[in-house]
Design a protein around this motif. Structure first.
Motif, PDB file in Angstrom:
ATOM      1  N   HIS A   1       0.819  -1.222   0.000  1.00  0.00           N
ATOM      2  CA  HIS A   1       0.000   0.000   0.000  1.00  0.00           C
ATOM      3  C   HIS A   1       0.851   1.269   0.000  1.00  0.00           C
ATOM      4  O   HIS A   1       0.349   2.341  -0.274  1.00  0.00           O
ATOM      5  CB  HIS A   1      -0.925   0.007   1.212  1.00  0.00           C
ATOM      6  N   VAL A   2       2.147   1.152   0.356  1.00  0.00           N
ATOM      7  CA  VAL A   2       2.997   2.337   0.489  1.00  0.00           C
ATOM      8  C   VAL A   2       3.734   2.619  -0.821  1.00  0.00           C
ATOM      9  O   VAL A   2       4.330   1.719  -1.414  1.00  0.00           O
ATOM     10  CB  VAL A   2       4.010   2.164   1.640  1.00  0.00           C
ATOM     11  N   HIS A   3       3.685   3.872  -1.248  1.00  0.00           N
ATOM     12  CA  HIS A   3       4.357   4.284  -2.478  1.00  0.00           C
ATOM     13  C   HIS A   3       5.792   4.740  -2.206  1.00  0.00           C
ATOM     14  O   HIS A   3       6.725   4.375  -2.919  1.00  0.00           O
ATOM     15  CB  HIS A   3       3.571   5.422  -3.130  1.00  0.00           C
ATOM     16  N   SER A   4       5.996   5.551  -1.152  1.00  0.00           N
ATOM     17  CA  SER A   4       7.322   6.076  -0.831  1.00  0.00           C
ATOM     18  C   SER A   4       7.320   6.635   0.582  1.00  0.00           C
ATOM     19  O   SER A   4       6.264   6.960   1.134  1.00  0.00           O
ATOM     20  CB  SER A   4       7.731   7.172  -1.821  1.00  0.00           C
ATOM     21  N   ILE A   5       8.530   6.726   1.176  1.00  0.00           N
ATOM     22  CA  ILE A   5       8.683   7.281   2.522  1.00  0.00           C
ATOM     23  C   ILE A   5       9.814   8.306   2.497  1.00  0.00           C
ATOM     24  O   ILE A   5      10.907   8.033   1.984  1.00  0.00           O
ATOM     25  CB  ILE A   5       8.993   6.179   3.551  1.00  0.00           C
ATOM     26  N   TYR A   6       9.545   9.489   3.050  1.00  0.00           N
ATOM     27  CA  TYR A   6      10.537  10.554   3.144  1.00  0.00           C
ATOM     28  C   TYR A   6      10.848  10.843   4.612  1.00  0.00           C
ATOM     29  O   TYR A   6       9.935  10.948   5.440  1.00  0.00           O
ATOM     30  CB  TYR A   6      10.024  11.845   2.496  1.00  0.00           C
ATOM     31  N   VAL A   7      12.133  10.972   4.925  1.00  0.00           N
ATOM     32  CA  VAL A   7      12.579  11.438   6.240  1.00  0.00           C
ATOM     33  C   VAL A   7      13.373  12.719   5.996  1.00  0.00           C
ATOM     34  O   VAL A   7      14.390  12.694   5.302  1.00  0.00           O
ATOM     35  CB  VAL A   7      13.450  10.396   6.953  1.00  0.00           C
ATOM     36  N   ARG A   8      12.900  13.843   6.556  1.00  0.00           N
ATOM     37  CA  ARG A   8      13.537  15.136   6.284  1.00  0.00           C
ATOM     38  C   ARG A   8      13.957  15.804   7.589  1.00  0.00           C
ATOM     39  O   ARG A   8      13.131  15.951   8.502  1.00  0.00           O
ATOM     40  CB  ARG A   8      12.582  16.056   5.517  1.00  0.00           C
ATOM     41  N   LEU A   9      15.214  16.206   7.643  1.00  0.00           N
ATOM     42  CA  LEU A   9      15.741  16.972   8.773  1.00  0.00           C
ATOM     43  C   LEU A   9      16.466  18.188   8.196  1.00  0.00           C
ATOM     44  O   LEU A   9      17.683  18.192   8.016  1.00  0.00           O
ATOM     45  CB  LEU A   9      16.683  16.114   9.624  1.00  0.00           C
ATOM     46  N   LEU A  10      15.705  19.203   7.857  1.00  0.00           N
ATOM     47  CA  LEU A  10      16.224  20.392   7.186  1.00  0.00           C
ATOM     48  C   LEU A  10      16.220  21.564   8.158  1.00  0.00           C
ATOM     49  O   LEU A  10      15.234  21.778   8.872  1.00  0.00           O
ATOM     50  CB  LEU A  10      15.371  20.719   5.958  1.00  0.00           C
ATOM     51  N   GLU A  11      17.319  22.328   8.166  1.00  0.00           N
ATOM     52  CA  GLU A  11      17.478  23.401   9.130  1.00  0.00           C
ATOM     53  C   GLU A  11      17.762  24.726   8.430  1.00  0.00           C
ATOM     54  O   GLU A  11      18.567  24.786   7.494  1.00  0.00           O
ATOM     55  CB  GLU A  11      18.630  23.086  10.088  1.00  0.00           C
ATOM     56  N   GLU A  12      17.122  25.786   8.900  1.00  0.00           N
ATOM     57  CA  GLU A  12      17.351  27.106   8.350  1.00  0.00           C
ATOM     58  C   GLU A  12      18.705  27.663   8.778  1.00  0.00           C
ATOM     59  O   GLU A  12      19.345  28.417   8.041  1.00  0.00           O
ATOM     60  CB  GLU A  12      16.234  28.047   8.801  1.00  0.00           C
ATOM     61  N   VAL A  13      19.184  27.263   9.945  1.00  0.00           N
ATOM     62  CA  VAL A  13      20.444  27.763  10.470  1.00  0.00           C
ATOM     63  C   VAL A  13      21.617  27.278   9.618  1.00  0.00           C
ATOM     64  O   VAL A  13      21.572  26.178   9.053  1.00  0.00           O
ATOM     65  CB  VAL A  13      20.627  27.325  11.940  1.00  0.00           C
ATOM     66  N   ASP A  14      22.669  28.090   9.496  1.00  0.00           N
ATOM     67  CA  ASP A  14      23.858  27.659   8.769  1.00  0.00           C
ATOM     68  C   ASP A  14      24.939  27.228   9.759  1.00  0.00           C
ATOM     69  O   ASP A  14      24.644  27.004  10.936  1.00  0.00           O
ATOM     70  CB  ASP A  14      24.356  28.755   7.819  1.00  0.00           C
ATOM     71  N   CYS A  15      26.162  27.115   9.309  1.00  0.00           N
ATOM     72  CA  CYS A  15      27.250  26.589  10.155  1.00  0.00           C
ATOM     73  C   CYS A  15      28.144  27.671  10.729  1.00  0.00           C
ATOM     74  O   CYS A  15      29.194  27.357  11.313  1.00  0.00           O
ATOM     75  CB  CYS A  15      28.105  25.602   9.351  1.00  0.00           C
ATOM     76  N   GLU A  16      27.764  28.918  10.573  1.00  0.00           N
ATOM     77  CA  GLU A  16      28.594  29.997  11.094  1.00  0.00           C
ATOM     78  C   GLU A  16      28.744  29.851  12.612  1.00  0.00           C
ATOM     79  O   GLU A  16      27.764  29.667  13.341  1.00  0.00           O
ATOM     80  CB  GLU A  16      27.975  31.354  10.767  1.00  0.00           C
ATOM     81  N   GLY A  17      29.994  29.870  13.092  1.00  0.00           N
ATOM     82  CA  GLY A  17      30.256  29.730  14.513  1.00  0.00           C
ATOM     83  C   GLY A  17      30.555  28.312  14.952  1.00  0.00           C
ATOM     84  O   GLY A  17      31.095  28.098  16.040  1.00  0.00           O
ATOM     85  N   ARG A  18      30.206  27.326  14.116  1.00  0.00           N
ATOM     86  CA  ARG A  18      30.522  25.931  14.467  1.00  0.00           C
ATOM     87  C   ARG A  18      31.059  25.165  13.261  1.00  0.00           C
ATOM     88  O   ARG A  18      31.001  23.944  13.203  1.00  0.00           O
ATOM     89  CB  ARG A  18      29.293  25.229  15.049  1.00  0.00           C
ATOM     90  N   ALA A  19      31.604  25.913  12.303  1.00  0.00           N
ATOM     91  CA  ALA A  19      32.115  25.285  11.079  1.00  0.00           C
ATOM     92  C   ALA A  19      33.325  24.400  11.358  1.00  0.00           C
ATOM     93  O   ALA A  19      33.581  23.442  10.626  1.00  0.00           O
ATOM     94  CB  ALA A  19      32.468  26.341  10.043  1.00  0.00           C
TER      95      ALA A  19
END
Length: 463
Positions: A1-19
């Motif tokens: 019954h399942v067509h596809s599964i998405y797992v999303r962990l998207l963040e607006e913050v960038d890496c400035e300060g912890r690059a």
């Protein structure tokens, strides 16, 4: 019954300060191997039994090991400034997995994570073949089925997740805690992904990047652009298109479609195209699949032939042709796909392929042929020094100096040079030396390709 599964962990913050930390880890180690993988296991593991860890382990061990065209890796535009140096660390990635568990047969799992995105998005999406959708959002916490909430009105989520985890540890509840076996199983998959040769997308529109699935491939949305005049140059007395590797695959796919349509406009017959083997051609397949999903292509009039074949079933080029193109485009007629004769015993009789070619193809030529280039200058399976077992007018059975399936079946140069259109697709940093040598005038087997309609498609990093 399942067509596809998405797992999303998207963040607006960038890496400035912890690059400094992030540059050693990148998106695969920072989010995908751990957080995203745990979420995928939670949503897909068979929890019917008493041992949840064993169920997660079974799921993780069932995951396929993606090829390079099932991974999109990118870096946001200002990352170099944040890290203070040149870096190839990906800050965004999307990966397509399949599972060999029967309950998940032909269901793609797409996992994606990235920094500097246009908005925060932390969720799991289960799409059903019926068109329905189960959506689990983590911030804020929501569970919706076809837009209708499944959470009670009185539901609140006030507990700190770290407090919850520590509470489970104190109580001895290991249900949500990964054990050593599942951690090792996860790394077994992600080590493979991390070590894959990947072409890093660098693009100012990284925040608006969209990744879509076409068949068994992933494509970054902003790479879908037609060939532009600025990319057309000259190389070795022939036309050359130089661009980012990902764009090159699309350029070749568009060129194939152009020739298919142009040939059919000029005659009522069929079109005959030939495709080489190896990993590079998969990039062309994915754009042919994607283009066909949006546009009408008269595949029913197209015959597909093999440029060459390895005479070992486990390494056969035919497997990729079937899996990644023929099975993904329903309008390709199986009877129009012509595989070179091999079996468990090795190479078959190449004269049978010649007979099939002559019978089906009255013009006895290809309308379009896609070739690759080896780091030693070979193309098709036409190497510098090879042992000839048998040959026909247009094909050869040879043994070549390579550790992978030395016995090969291949077209010859006469058939290549009779083709209406010839493309040579060259990608990968390992080809830099051979491209430089060819530019300097050194001769290799590929130098025998002489055709007025030859175009080299060369990764810009090689020039």
């Amino acid at each position: 019954h399942v067509h596809s599964i998405y797992v999303r962990l998207l963040e607006e913050v960038d890496c400035e300060g912890r690059a400094g930390y992030y540059d050693k880890s990148g998106v695969f180690r920072d989010m995908l191997q751990n957080h995203a993988t745990e979420l995928l296991a939670l949503i897909t593991a068979d929890v019917g039994g008493p041992d949840f860890s064993a169920a997660k382990l079974k799921l993780l061990n069932s995951l396929s090991k993606p090829n390079q065209h099932q991974v999109v890796a990118a870096q946001y535009h200002s990352y170099q400034a944040h890290v203070g140096s040149r870096s190839s660390t990906p800050t965004y990635a999307a990966v397509l997995f399949m599972s060999d568990m029967s309950r998940w047969e032909n269901v793609p799992f797409i996992m994606m994570s990235g920094k500097s995105q246009k908005s925060d998005q932390k969720d799991v999406e289960v799409n059903f073949k019926s068109g329905g959708r189960l959506h689990v959002n983590f911030k804020p916490p929501e569970i919706n089925l076809n837009g209708k909430s499944l959470l009670p009105e009185t539901f609140t989520s006030e507990k700190n997740p770290y407090v919850t985890s520590l509470h489970n540890v104190i109580r001895g509840d290991k249900t949500l805690l990964p054990d050593m076996n599942t951690v090792l199983a996860s790394w077994n998959v992600w080590d493979h992904v991390i070590n894959l040769p990947k072409s890093l997308l660098l693009h100012p529109d990284h925040r608006n990047m969209a990744v879509s699935r076409h068949g068994k491939f992933l494509i970054a949305g902003y790479t879908e652009n037609p060939m532009e005049q600025e990319h057309v140059k000259f190389f070795n007395k022939a036309f050359m298109v130089s661009d980012h590797e990902e764009h090159l695959y699309e350029h070749v796919a568009h060129d194939v479609v152009r020739v298919i349509r142009g040939t059919l406009e000029e005659s009522d017959g069929d079109v005959h195209i030939a495709v080489s083997g190896g990993g590079t051609i998969l990039g062309v397949y994915k754009y042919l699949v994607a283009y066909t999903a949006k546009n009408s292509v008269p595949w029913e009039k197209v015959h597909i032939w093999q440029v060459d074949e390895r005479c070992a079933i486990d390494h056969a080029n035919a497997r990729d042709l079937k899996k990644f193109l023929v099975e993904e485009v329903p309008t390709i007629l199986k009877s129009n796909v012509h595989f070179m004769p091999i079996s468990e015993a090795g190479c078959g009789d190449i004269s049978k392929y010649q007979e099939e070619f002559t019978t089906v193809n009255s013009d006895k030529k290809f309308n379009y042929i896609i070739l690759g280039l080896g780091s030693d200058g070979h193309t098709a399976s036409l190497f510098q020094n090879s042992i000839l077992f048998s040959e026909t007018t247009d094909f050869k059975h040879v043994e070549v100096d390579t550790s992978t399936s030395p016995q090969r079946l291949t077209v010859n140069f006469d058939l290549i040079n009779r083709s209406d259109w010839v493309s040579i697709l060259v990608t990968g940093s390992g080809k830099r030396d051979i491209i430089r040598s060819i530019k300097e005038g050194e001769k290799y087997p590929v130098s025998n390709v002489v055709n007025d309609q030859l175009t080299w498609f060369i990764d810009e990093i090689l020039l």
